[in-house]
Design an enzyme around this catalytic site. Structure first.
Site, PDB file in Angstrom:
ATOM      1  N   ASP A  92      40.299  32.633  32.156  1.00  0.00           N
ATOM      2  CA  ASP A  92      39.430  32.930  33.296  1.00  0.00           C
ATOM      3  C   ASP A  92      39.757  31.960  34.426  1.00  0.00           C
ATOM      4  O   ASP A  92      39.888  30.750  34.199  1.00  0.00           O
ATOM      5  CB  ASP A  92      37.957  32.794  32.899  1.00  0.00           C
ATOM      6  CG  ASP A  92      37.038  33.142  34.054  1.00  0.00           C
ATOM      7  OD1 ASP A  92      36.787  34.342  34.263  1.00  0.00           O
ATOM      8  OD2 ASP A  92      36.576  32.208  34.753  1.00  0.00           O
TER       9      ASP A  92
ATOM     10  N   ASN B 235      38.059  34.653  47.451  1.00  0.00           N
ATOM     11  CA  ASN B 235      37.723  35.900  48.141  1.00  0.00           C
ATOM     12  C   ASN B 235      36.676  35.669  49.223  1.00  0.00           C
ATOM     13  O   ASN B 235      36.761  36.236  50.331  1.00  0.00           O
ATOM     14  CB  ASN B 235      37.215  36.933  47.137  1.00  0.00           C
ATOM     15  CG  ASN B 235      38.327  37.496  46.271  1.00  0.00           C
ATOM     16  OD1 ASN B 235      39.482  37.563  46.694  1.00  0.00           O
ATOM     17  ND2 ASN B 235      37.997  37.885  45.052  1.00  0.00           N
TER      18      ASN B 235
ATOM     19  N   HIS C 209      39.821  38.952  50.663  1.00  0.00           N
ATOM     20  CA  HIS C 209      40.371  39.590  49.466  1.00  0.00           C
ATOM     21  C   HIS C 209      41.901  39.701  49.506  1.00  0.00           C
ATOM     22  O   HIS C 209      42.539  39.773  48.450  1.00  0.00           O
ATOM     23  CB  HIS C 209      39.756  40.985  49.303  1.00  0.00           C
ATOM     24  CG  HIS C 209      38.315  40.938  48.873  1.00  0.00           C
ATOM     25  ND1 HIS C 209      37.934  40.787  47.565  1.00  0.00           N
ATOM     26  CD2 HIS C 209      37.162  41.001  49.600  1.00  0.00           C
ATOM     27  CE1 HIS C 209      36.612  40.781  47.474  1.00  0.00           C
ATOM     28  NE2 HIS C 209      36.122  40.901  48.713  1.00  0.00           N
TER      29      HIS C 209
ATOM     30  N   ASP D  12      44.114  38.721  46.415  1.00  0.00           N
ATOM     31  CA  ASP D  12      45.083  39.599  45.747  1.00  0.00           C
ATOM     32  C   ASP D  12      46.455  38.937  45.670  1.00  0.00           C
ATOM     33  O   ASP D  12      47.153  39.042  44.652  1.00  0.00           O
ATOM     34  CB  ASP D  12      45.184  40.925  46.504  1.00  0.00           C
ATOM     35  CG  ASP D  12      43.905  41.751  46.391  1.00  0.00           C
ATOM     36  OD1 ASP D  12      43.067  41.422  45.532  1.00  0.00           O
ATOM     37  OD2 ASP D  12      43.752  42.710  47.173  1.00  0.00           O
TER      38      ASP D  12
ATOM     39  N   ASP E 235      39.374  38.453  37.536  1.00  0.00           N
ATOM     40  CA  ASP E 235      40.143  37.203  37.431  1.00  0.00           C
ATOM     41  C   ASP E 235      40.311  36.779  35.981  1.00  0.00           C
ATOM     42  O   ASP E 235      40.462  35.587  35.697  1.00  0.00           O
ATOM     43  CB  ASP E 235      39.466  36.099  38.233  1.00  0.00           C
ATOM     44  CG  ASP E 235      38.031  35.846  37.770  1.00  0.00           C
ATOM     45  OD1 ASP E 235      37.534  36.637  36.942  1.00  0.00           O
ATOM     46  OD2 ASP E 235      37.407  34.870  38.237  1.00  0.00           O
TER      47      ASP E 235
END
Length: 387
Positions: free
Chosen positions: A261, A269, A274, A278, A304
């Protein structure tokens, strides 16, 4: 009904009257026949071409129908495969329900079996409602783990009978259309041979296109669209395949799952947008692939969260080294993008020493990862043998 003929019904004629009438009829018939000319080559060719066009149109219609029926058969095959998987889950649930053991482990196994059965029914339901043709869907009341097992079994049996009948109907339709095509080919064999070669070429091309589309669809269903990594479905398929070839005794191999994680990724973000998030996921995914062995599987579980399936390892030190390399990858990627936000928490579960059921590897690694997050993040931990 015709009236019976008697001598009283026949008028009396003399020979001259009969001859005159016969002569007039002969002249009229001759004039009429002369007006009917025998068709030449052009009309005959036109008639032949018309027959050919009609035959080709009929063949085209039948071939198209066969293609549609084949696609329908493939879809029905997928539905029946889903029914078989649900039937296997049902058998497990029934076996556990009818067993005499009443301990906690047995009840937990039965509960897991009911959950698996409900999940299989839900997958079957989703496939049925996506059918291009109207089809009876499963009742929503049987899609929950707490649903009546008898009602759920009846719904599954009903779905099996319906789709098996659909498969037989589709097969009969394909056979009937193939027979029609063969009869037409026999009737038009002298003029359709060349066109048949073209049709076969088109058929092969269509099949290649279908194979290509099927491969694309299969790849899309097993991989994450953004990072290109295998998804959860592909991960579990690889896990099952690996577990089936572990071996027994002293030659038995061990496998492990590292659940990852990304700590602080949400802030990326929120702070940078975003697009940057990405880009970070794509970059770190590429680093993950470069860090692990080619035989291991790196999958994006969602958002994630990632997972690494280690197909074989010798010791916990080897797993720890992999986890440390992954943590380093995340930190280096964060540093290159000048974010100073993202780190990694990793939970490690191995089979068969720490987890006795390989299907629970991912869940055990996930639980261990959350324990790492609760204890300060940016690290790794091994699942306890009781996991």
């Amino acid at each position: 009904m015709p009236h019976p003929v008697s001598e009283r019904n026949i008028p009396v004629r003399d020979d001259d009257a009969i001859s005159t009438r016969a002569l007039r009829w002969t002249d009229g018939a001759r004039a009429h026949i002369q007006r009917l000319r025998v068709p030449g080559p052009a009309p005959l060719a036109g008639v032949a071409l018309l027959c050919l066009l009609i035959g080709l149109l009929f063949l085209a219609f039948q071939v198209r129908a066969i293609f549609s029926a084949q696609l329908q058969q493939e879809y029905i095959g997928l539905v029946l495969e889903a029914v078989e998987r649900a039937d296997t889950a049902r058998a497990s649930a029934l076996a556990l329900r009818d067993a005499s053991t009443s301990d906690t482990a047995h009840r937990a196994a039965y509960r897991d079996a009911r959950i698996e059965f409900a999940a299989r029914l839900a997958s079957l339901h989703a496939l049925i409602i996506s059918s291009p043709a109207p089809a009876p869907a499963l009742p929503s009341s049987v899609l929950l783990p707490a649903a009546d097992l008898k009602a759920a079994s009846a719904a599954l049996d009903s779905a099996y009978l319906y789709w098996r009948a659909e498969r037989e109907r589709a097969s009969a339709d394909v056979r009937e259309r193939i027979v029609s095509v063969s009869h037409t080919l026999i009737a038009l064999s002298s003029i359709v041979f060349g066109v048949l070669i073209t049709a076969l070429g088109m058929y092969a091309k269509r099949n290649r296109q279908l194979v290509g589309l099927s491969s694309e669809f299969e790849h899309a269903s097993l991989h994450d669209a953004m990072t290109g990594l295998p998804n959860r479905r592909k991960l579990f398929a690889a896990l099952e395949e690996t577990a089936e070839h572990l071996g027994d005794g002293t030659n038995a191999k061990r496998i492990a799952v590292l659940y990852i994680d990304l700590d602080g990724f949400k802030r990326v973000n929120d702070t940078h947008g975003h697009r940057i998030g990405d880009e970070f996921l794509i970059a770190v995914s590429r680093r993950f692939r470069q860090t692990v062995r080619n035989s291991d599987v790196v999958a994006r579980i969602g958002g994630d969260e990632f997972a690494v399936l280690v197909r074989e390892f010798s010791s916990d030190l080897e797993l720890a080294a992999i986890a440390q390399r992954i943590i380093t990858c995340v930190a280096e990627t964060d540093g290159r993008m000048d974010l100073s936000l993202v780190r990694a928490s990793i939970g490690i579960a191995s089979y068969p020493d720490r987890v006795t059921d390989y299907w629970r590897l991912v869940a055990a690694a996930d639980d261990t990862m959350y324990a790492v997050k609760r204890n300060g993040k940016n690290g790794y931990a091994f699942a306890s043998p009781a996991a």
